[in-house]
Enzyme design. Sequence first.
Site, PDB file in Angstrom:
ATOM      1  N   SER A   1      38.461  -0.759  53.581  1.00 15.88           N
ATOM      2  CA  SER A   1      39.424   0.306  53.266  1.00 15.88           C
ATOM      3  C   SER A   1      40.363  -0.037  52.120  1.00 15.88           C
ATOM      4  O   SER A   1      40.839   0.851  51.420  1.00 15.88           O
ATOM      5  CB  SER A   1      40.236   0.657  54.522  1.00 15.88           C
TER       6      SER A   1
ATOM      7  N   LYS B   1      43.542   5.653  50.623  1.00 19.00           N
ATOM      8  CA  LYS B   1      44.604   6.655  50.804  1.00 19.00           C
ATOM      9  C   LYS B   1      44.686   7.637  49.644  1.00 19.00           C
ATOM     10  O   LYS B   1      45.086   8.780  49.822  1.00 19.00           O
ATOM     11  CB  LYS B   1      45.945   5.972  51.009  1.00 19.00           C
TER      12      LYS B   1
ATOM     13  N   GLU C   1      56.389  10.637  54.378  1.00 15.54           N
ATOM     14  CA  GLU C   1      57.051   9.519  55.025  1.00 15.54           C
ATOM     15  C   GLU C   1      56.095   8.343  54.942  1.00 15.54           C
ATOM     16  O   GLU C   1      54.882   8.516  54.807  1.00 15.54           O
ATOM     17  CB  GLU C   1      57.403   9.835  56.473  1.00 15.54           C
TER      18      GLU C   1
END
Length: 399
Positions: free
Chosen positions: A380, A92, A114
């Site tokens: 990930s 991310k 968010e």
Amino acid sequence: MNKSRFTPDADGYYGEFGGAYIPEMLVPNITELRDNYLRIIESEEFRNEFHELLRDYSGRPTPLYFAKRLSEKYHTNVYLKREDLNHTGAHKINNTIGQVLLAEKLGKKRIIAETGAGQHGVATATVCALKGLECVVYMGALDVDRQAPNVIKMKMLGATVVPVESGNKTLKDATNEAMRDWINHPDDTYYIIGSVVGPHPYPDLVSRLQSVISDEISVQLNARIGRAYPDYVMACVGGGSNAAGGFYAFLDNPAVKLIGAEAAGLGVNTSKTAATLALGQTGILHGSKSKLIQDQYGQVIEPYSISAGLDYPGVGPLHSYLQAIGRCTYIPVTDQEALDAAMELTRLEGIIPALESAHALALLPKLNWNPGEEMVIILSGRGDKDMDTYSKYFDHESH
Ligand SMILES: *Cc1c(COP(=O)(O)O)cnc(C)c1O
């Protein structure tokens, strides 16, 4: 500007999927972003700053690790793309570094986001601390309670975490609140979306920022096996950003088979599932048209997965398109299969994966490959955040 059939058209469509379904009052914000993002992210200045931070701050390139014992077990060649070794523990950060730089170039002083499970909130709060920018993160009140460690991290990083008390008090409600904030602060505020979802241009923007994953795989494989592409790339799909990034450089190469793992939860035949591409129908969510799990009246069904990062009722429009044209295959993976795969990786390689990533690992026993084929699995994220869930599984298994 590289244009392929895997980039959206001027209105943000990949085939019938995508677009920008937004309230009238958001049009100026989205138009500003749409008209500027490509020029900025393709400029030499941006690329230099982006790649310097990816290298020195996040630790890229992440290794492409040949998993020897896992390969022996499955009689094939398995490589893990180690996104878990990034700063903050997942892919991310690639996206939030890119978007915070874009926000700076657009002259924005305030960042909003968010978050559901809190991982995107932490990655956003991290880059805001790095840049000294004000950061406000909207989070459903229920999620604030469930994800306490991430809330503490965000606060420590200087972000304001706003618990959203409306609706189900989860991600959808937090998204509505973030949109409202953006409408009220069109001039000074930039909204960082955490996956390849949302209105155009976010799906394309986030895909391009995450494409560093497949660009690196290409270079690393070439150095190792003398061929710049694998036979398979496999990744888990929540909104679909690590998968989009892992697939991106190979979309135009039909020799590379692309497989996504979506969260089946307790199973696709139960109501406790998040297998959007297996079960979904076309609908509109978070500003774009894509596949979406909904009931017969078009109401979004509350998704379920053991993994908080895959617990999403929609999927990025690029993935709905790749499925529709047959370029990628998406396979549902249950909670139990993911847990078993996490344990297997941990015991064979000494790597504890995130529960999300474990869904991609669980594809290995489900595929029929030919001997000697090269498989890349996108790892990930790391499993530190999932230790509570793993410990329950472990207690259960050893009784
Ligand atoms: C958020 C998250 C995901 C799911 O998001 P995508 O946009 O589908 O990549 C997967 N793995 C980890 C570790 C995450 O934190």
